[in-house]
Design a protein around this motif. Structure first.
Motif, PDB file in Angstrom:
ATOM      1  N   THR A  83      17.166  41.511 -32.153  1.00  0.00           N
ATOM      2  CA  THR A  83      16.632  41.501 -33.366  1.00  0.00           C
ATOM      3  C   THR A  83      15.421  41.231 -33.381  1.00  0.00           C
ATOM      4  OG1 THR A  83      18.839  40.630 -34.336  1.00  0.00           O
ATOM      5  CG2 THR A  83      16.845  40.286 -35.551  1.00  0.00           C
ATOM      6  N   ILE A  84      14.904  40.609 -32.484  1.00  0.00           N
ATOM      7  CA  ILE A  84      13.402  40.259 -32.380  1.00  0.00           C
ATOM      8  C   ILE A  84      12.853  41.312 -31.537  1.00  0.00           C
ATOM      9  CG2 ILE A  84      11.772  38.750 -31.078  1.00  0.00           C
ATOM     10  CD1 ILE A  84      13.396  36.284 -31.141  1.00  0.00           C
ATOM     11  N   SER A  85      13.430  42.090 -30.894  1.00  0.00           N
ATOM     12  CA  SER A  85      12.743  43.478 -30.451  1.00  0.00           C
ATOM     13  C   SER A  85      12.428  44.444 -31.378  1.00  0.00           C
ATOM     14  CB  SER A  85      13.756  43.971 -29.453  1.00  0.00           C
ATOM     15  OG  SER A  85      13.256  45.245 -28.652  1.00  0.00           O
ATOM     16  N   ASP A  86      13.415  44.513 -32.369  1.00  0.00           N
ATOM     17  CA  ASP A  86      13.583  45.451 -33.369  1.00  0.00           C
ATOM     18  C   ASP A  86      12.356  44.892 -34.495  1.00  0.00           C
ATOM     19  OD1 ASP A  86      15.587  46.672 -32.509  1.00  0.00           O
ATOM     20  OD2 ASP A  86      16.988  45.652 -33.765  1.00  0.00           O
ATOM     21  N   LEU A  87      12.096  43.927 -34.768  1.00  0.00           N
ATOM     22  CA  LEU A  87      11.083  43.175 -35.441  1.00  0.00           C
ATOM     23  C   LEU A  87       9.856  43.340 -35.023  1.00  0.00           C
ATOM     24  CD1 LEU A  87      12.593  39.746 -36.519  1.00  0.00           C
ATOM     25  CD2 LEU A  87      12.457  41.515 -38.046  1.00  0.00           C
ATOM     26  N   LEU A  88       9.536  43.311 -33.709  1.00  0.00           N
ATOM     27  CA  LEU A  88       8.568  43.708 -33.016  1.00  0.00           C
ATOM     28  C   LEU A  88       8.069  44.987 -33.181  1.00  0.00           C
ATOM     29  CD1 LEU A  88       8.737  41.471 -29.623  1.00  0.00           C
ATOM     30  CD2 LEU A  88       7.011  41.109 -31.495  1.00  0.00           C
ATOM     31  N   SER A  89       9.045  45.896 -32.930  1.00  0.00           N
ATOM     32  CA  SER A  89       8.973  47.354 -33.178  1.00  0.00           C
ATOM     33  C   SER A  89       8.371  47.712 -34.790  1.00  0.00           C
ATOM     34  CB  SER A  89      10.087  48.118 -33.270  1.00  0.00           C
ATOM     35  OG  SER A  89      10.526  48.162 -31.867  1.00  0.00           O
ATOM     36  N   GLN A  90       8.848  46.757 -35.477  1.00  0.00           N
ATOM     37  CA  GLN A  90       8.358  47.175 -36.895  1.00  0.00           C
ATOM     38  C   GLN A  90       7.041  46.606 -37.255  1.00  0.00           C
ATOM     39  OE1 GLN A  90      11.453  45.906 -40.078  1.00  0.00           O
ATOM     40  NE2 GLN A  90      12.827  45.809 -38.201  1.00  0.00           N
ATOM     41  N   MET A  91       6.811  45.332 -36.519  1.00  0.00           N
ATOM     42  CA  MET A  91       5.440  44.865 -36.467  1.00  0.00           C
ATOM     43  C   MET A  91       4.288  45.832 -36.010  1.00  0.00           C
ATOM     44  SD  MET A  91       6.427  40.869 -35.538  1.00  0.00           S
ATOM     45  CE  MET A  91       4.662  40.381 -35.373  1.00  0.00           C
ATOM     46  N   VAL A 116       3.244  39.613 -41.609  1.00  0.00           N
ATOM     47  CA  VAL A 116       3.505  38.119 -41.739  1.00  0.00           C
ATOM     48  C   VAL A 116       5.150  37.873 -41.828  1.00  0.00           C
ATOM     49  CG1 VAL A 116       3.026  36.155 -42.740  1.00  0.00           C
ATOM     50  CG2 VAL A 116       1.025  37.616 -42.163  1.00  0.00           C
ATOM     51  N   ALA A 117       5.467  38.596 -42.717  1.00  0.00           N
ATOM     52  CA  ALA A 117       6.958  38.157 -43.041  1.00  0.00           C
ATOM     53  C   ALA A 117       7.753  38.447 -41.879  1.00  0.00           C
ATOM     54  CB  ALA A 117       7.341  38.852 -44.201  1.00  0.00           C
ATOM     55  N   ILE A 122      10.782  36.467 -36.948  1.00  0.00           N
ATOM     56  CA  ILE A 122      11.101  36.266 -35.378  1.00  0.00           C
ATOM     57  C   ILE A 122      11.433  34.772 -35.284  1.00  0.00           C
ATOM     58  CG2 ILE A 122       9.817  36.079 -33.165  1.00  0.00           C
ATOM     59  CD1 ILE A 122       8.646  38.619 -34.009  1.00  0.00           C
ATOM     60  N   ASP A 123      10.682  33.751 -35.509  1.00  0.00           N
ATOM     61  CA  ASP A 123      10.763  32.417 -35.412  1.00  0.00           C
ATOM     62  C   ASP A 123      11.983  31.841 -36.005  1.00  0.00           C
ATOM     63  OD1 ASP A 123       8.217  32.057 -34.090  1.00  0.00           O
ATOM     64  OD2 ASP A 123       7.357  31.415 -35.582  1.00  0.00           O
ATOM     65  N   LEU A 124      12.504  32.548 -37.241  1.00  0.00           N
ATOM     66  CA  LEU A 124      13.608  32.228 -37.862  1.00  0.00           C
ATOM     67  C   LEU A 124      14.894  32.643 -36.939  1.00  0.00           C
ATOM     68  CD1 LEU A 124      14.834  30.833 -40.525  1.00  0.00           C
ATOM     69  CD2 LEU A 124      14.862  33.029 -41.432  1.00  0.00           C
ATOM     70  N   THR A 125      14.624  33.861 -36.246  1.00  0.00           N
ATOM     71  CA  THR A 125      15.874  34.228 -35.581  1.00  0.00           C
ATOM     72  C   THR A 125      15.916  33.662 -34.387  1.00  0.00           C
ATOM     73  OG1 THR A 125      15.434  36.488 -36.421  1.00  0.00           O
ATOM     74  CG2 THR A 125      16.677  36.360 -34.211  1.00  0.00           C
ATOM     75  N   VAL A 162      14.577  31.555 -22.449  1.00  0.00           N
ATOM     76  CA  VAL A 162      13.281  32.184 -22.351  1.00  0.00           C
ATOM     77  C   VAL A 162      12.971  31.869 -23.649  1.00  0.00           C
ATOM     78  CG1 VAL A 162      14.460  34.181 -22.948  1.00  0.00           C
ATOM     79  CG2 VAL A 162      12.078  34.344 -22.076  1.00  0.00           C
ATOM     80  N   ASP A 163      11.486  31.509 -24.050  1.00  0.00           N
ATOM     81  CA  ASP A 163      10.927  31.333 -25.510  1.00  0.00           C
ATOM     82  C   ASP A 163      10.631  32.707 -25.830  1.00  0.00           C
ATOM     83  OD1 ASP A 163       9.779  30.602 -27.625  1.00  0.00           O
ATOM     84  OD2 ASP A 163       8.611  28.862 -26.804  1.00  0.00           O
ATOM     85  N   LEU A 164      11.291  33.168 -27.177  1.00  0.00           N
ATOM     86  CA  LEU A 164      11.064  34.177 -27.796  1.00  0.00           C
ATOM     87  C   LEU A 164      10.427  34.151 -29.194  1.00  0.00           C
ATOM     88  CD1 LEU A 164      14.008  36.641 -27.012  1.00  0.00           C
ATOM     89  CD2 LEU A 164      11.757  36.432 -25.807  1.00  0.00           C
TER      90      LEU A 164
END
Length: 273
Positions: A83-91, A116-117, A122-125, A162-164
């Motif tokens: 999910t974080i990887s997908d969020l980074l792609s959107q970012m 920003v959202a 990412i932190d929430l996930t 690992v801290d994501l």
């Protein structure tokens, strides 16, 4: 010699009948329990070996439980990492859009708000991708997996934390907002995405190792159970045939005892006129 005090034939027949009854009782026990060795009295050496293997099997249940917990923790972390990887792609998409110099201030602000959202998500996930209170990708360095690999607890399968989160080493270099965007910022985000993907790949490797070892432990338990069976289980086909033969021997022993008990009566024939 004929004697009314001592009937040797009856004693021999009674001994044989007792031996047959004891053997028949043993066969009946084997048929009813399905075991040729159900007590230490049956075969002390084999019983000790079988008990040791039974203890090993029970210990492997704990190993299986530890591996399964590890699998659940890692799989949840993988879901969060993907999910974080997908969020980074959107970012990255938002950052690239914000780098367009033709944008006006309001458009850039709208894109920055989306960025920003996504960063907050990412932190929430990362903080919620936990199983039984353990997270491998949350902020900090706690939450490692150390799954038991054997019954002696001398080996383990390890999956490290690992801290994501955005405060971790992989994502701390990403922009907090898109007020200004440079080529270096795009490079940093691209590197962060590669780092996250690499971390998720390591989690996938750990999950596969846990799955593989859990399958091995399951097969090992099956093998141990089969080995114990070969040591202590009764061959019911043989026991059935033996049971039939002993029943016949029992009847014959009873008949022989009956004949032997009639022998003293022959003495009366000697005293008849």
């Amino acid at each position: 010699m004929l004697s009314i005090n001592t009937n040797v034939g009856a004693m021999i027949a009674l001994q044989n009948l007792g031996a047959v009854n004891r053997e028949l009782s043993e066969v009946t026990r084997r048929i009813s329990t399905g075991l040729k060795i159900s007590s230490v009295k049956d075969d002390p050496a084999t019983w000790v070996i079988a008990q040791g293997q039974r203890a090993e099997m029970k210990s492997l249940n704990a190993v299986t439980g530890s591996l399964q917990r590890g699998q659940s923790i890692v799989d949840v972390a993988i879901s969060g990492g993907e999910t974080i990887s997908d969020l980074l792609s959107q970012m990255k998409e938002k950052m690239l859009a914000a780098s367009d110099p033709s944008l006006n201030a309001s458009d850039r602000a709208a894109i920055s708000a989306d960025y920003v959202a996504l960063r907050k998500q990412i932190d929430l996930t990362a903080s919620n991708a936990a199983f039984n209170g353990v997270s491998l990708i949350s902020s900090g360095s706690s939450g490692n997996v150390r799954a038991l690999a054997n019954a002696a607890a001398t080996d383990s399968i390890n999956v490290d934390h690992v801290d994501l989160s955005t405060t971790g080493g992989l994502l701390s270099g990403t922009l907090a907002d898109l007020t200004t965007v440079t080529a270096a910022d795009l490079t940093n985000l691209d590197n962060a995405l590669k780092g996250v993907n690499g971390a998720v790949a390591k989690l996938g490797t750990g999950s596969k190792a846990l799955d593989t070892h859990a399958n091995f432990i399951s097969k090992l338990q099956d093998t141990l159970e089969a080995s114990i069976g070969r040591l202590v289980d009764a061959d019911l086909a043989k026991e059935s045939a033996r049971f039939q033969a002993l029943q016949v021997k029992q009847q014959l022993a009873i008949q022989a005892l009956s004949i032997a008990n009639q022998q003293p009566n022959l003495i009366l024939q000697l005293f008849r006129n």
